[in-house]
Design a protein around this motif. Sequence first.
Motif, short mmCIF file in Angstrom:
data_model
loop_
_atom_site.label_atom_id
_atom_site.label_comp_id
_atom_site.label_asym_id
_atom_site.label_seq_id
_atom_site.Cartn_x
_atom_site.Cartn_y
_atom_site.Cartn_z
N GLU A 11 0.85 -1.20 0.00
CA GLU A 11 0.00 0.00 0.00
C GLU A 11 0.88 1.25 0.00
OE1 GLU A 11 -3.55 2.09 0.00
OE2 GLU A 11 -3.38 -0.10 0.03
N GLY A 12 0.63 2.16 -0.92
CA GLY A 12 1.36 3.42 -0.98
C GLY A 12 2.76 3.33 -1.58
N MET A 13 3.08 2.20 -2.18
CA MET A 13 4.41 2.03 -2.76
C MET A 13 4.60 3.01 -3.91
SD MET A 13 5.98 -1.66 -3.82
CE MET A 13 7.69 -1.85 -4.18
N MET A 14 5.79 3.66 -3.95
CA MET A 14 6.06 4.69 -4.94
C MET A 14 7.43 4.45 -5.58
SD MET A 14 6.07 8.85 -4.39
CE MET A 14 5.11 8.63 -2.92
N CYS A 15 7.53 4.71 -6.88
CA CYS A 15 8.78 4.55 -7.62
C CYS A 15 9.78 5.60 -7.16
CB CYS A 15 8.51 4.68 -9.12
SG CYS A 15 10.00 4.61 -10.13
N LEU A 16 11.00 5.18 -6.84
CA LEU A 16 12.04 6.11 -6.40
C LEU A 16 12.50 7.05 -7.51
CD1 LEU A 16 14.36 3.79 -4.25
CD2 LEU A 16 12.64 5.42 -3.45
N ALA A 17 12.29 6.66 -8.77
CA ALA A 17 12.74 7.49 -9.89
C ALA A 17 11.67 8.46 -10.38
CB ALA A 17 13.21 6.62 -11.04
N THR A 18 10.46 7.95 -10.57
CA THR A 18 9.40 8.77 -11.18
C THR A 18 8.42 9.34 -10.17
OG1 THR A 18 7.90 6.90 -11.50
CG2 THR A 18 9.49 7.38 -13.28
N MET A 19 8.44 8.81 -8.96
CA MET A 19 7.51 9.18 -7.89
C MET A 19 6.06 8.78 -8.21
SD MET A 19 9.81 10.16 -5.92
CE MET A 19 9.03 10.80 -4.47
N GLU A 20 5.88 7.95 -9.25
CA GLU A 20 4.56 7.42 -9.59
C GLU A 20 4.23 6.28 -8.64
OE1 GLU A 20 2.40 8.47 -11.99
OE2 GLU A 20 3.79 10.10 -12.45
N ASP A 21 2.93 6.04 -8.45
CA ASP A 21 2.51 4.91 -7.65
C ASP A 21 2.93 3.61 -8.32
OD1 ASP A 21 1.27 6.55 -5.78
OD2 ASP A 21 -0.72 6.35 -6.70
N GLU A 44 9.36 1.35 -10.86
CA GLU A 44 8.29 0.81 -11.68
C GLU A 44 8.88 0.16 -12.93
OE1 GLU A 44 5.99 3.65 -14.14
OE2 GLU A 44 6.91 5.18 -12.86
N GLN A 45 8.07 -0.63 -13.62
CA GLN A 45 8.53 -1.43 -14.76
C GLN A 45 9.21 -0.61 -15.85
OE1 GLN A 45 5.64 -4.26 -16.26
NE2 GLN A 45 6.49 -4.06 -18.33
N SER A 46 8.71 0.56 -16.18
CA SER A 46 9.31 1.35 -17.26
C SER A 46 10.74 1.78 -16.92
CB SER A 46 8.45 2.58 -17.60
OG SER A 46 8.40 3.47 -16.51
N VAL A 47 11.00 2.05 -15.66
CA VAL A 47 12.36 2.43 -15.24
C VAL A 47 13.28 1.22 -15.31
CG1 VAL A 47 13.74 3.32 -13.31
CG2 VAL A 47 11.50 4.32 -13.80
#
Length: 144
Positions: A11-21, A44-47
């Motif tokens: 819950e609330g996990m955020m990408c360290l690079a994009t700051m997207e959920d 996230e997967q794209s990163v």
Amino acid sequence: MSSKEHGSPSEGMMCLATMEDITVENYVEYQAHPSLEWRPCQYEQSVVDQLLKSQFGEYVGKVKKTDCQAELRRLLASGPPIYISDKHAMPLPAGDTHIIKLWYSSDSQERPAVLEGALQGQDRKKLWDDLSEFLIAEGTEEGD
């Protein structure tokens, strides 16, 4: 969290690079060797996809362009990378040496963590030797 089984984003996990959920659509896990436990990636997967495509080429570029012999020695110490790595988003637990697999929640598929363009075996050794030629032996340059 680590496991022998795949999980889901917290819950609330955020990408360290994009700051997207980070959601089930872009959640990634990585498996390190030799523990073989799956761990949640903090990207996230794209990163992760971008790192797979770029890390090897960026390494070679840094070796060829650096004008700092100390940086060059650090880059050459472990040789050309084979596997994806990131000490912040994919830290290796004590005893593990490298990431061997990735798992994408989006398609529930495991895939090798080998970098695009990475060389292995004799090809890697030859590249490492070639890149090592950029090192300047101490005392051979003017001013040493």
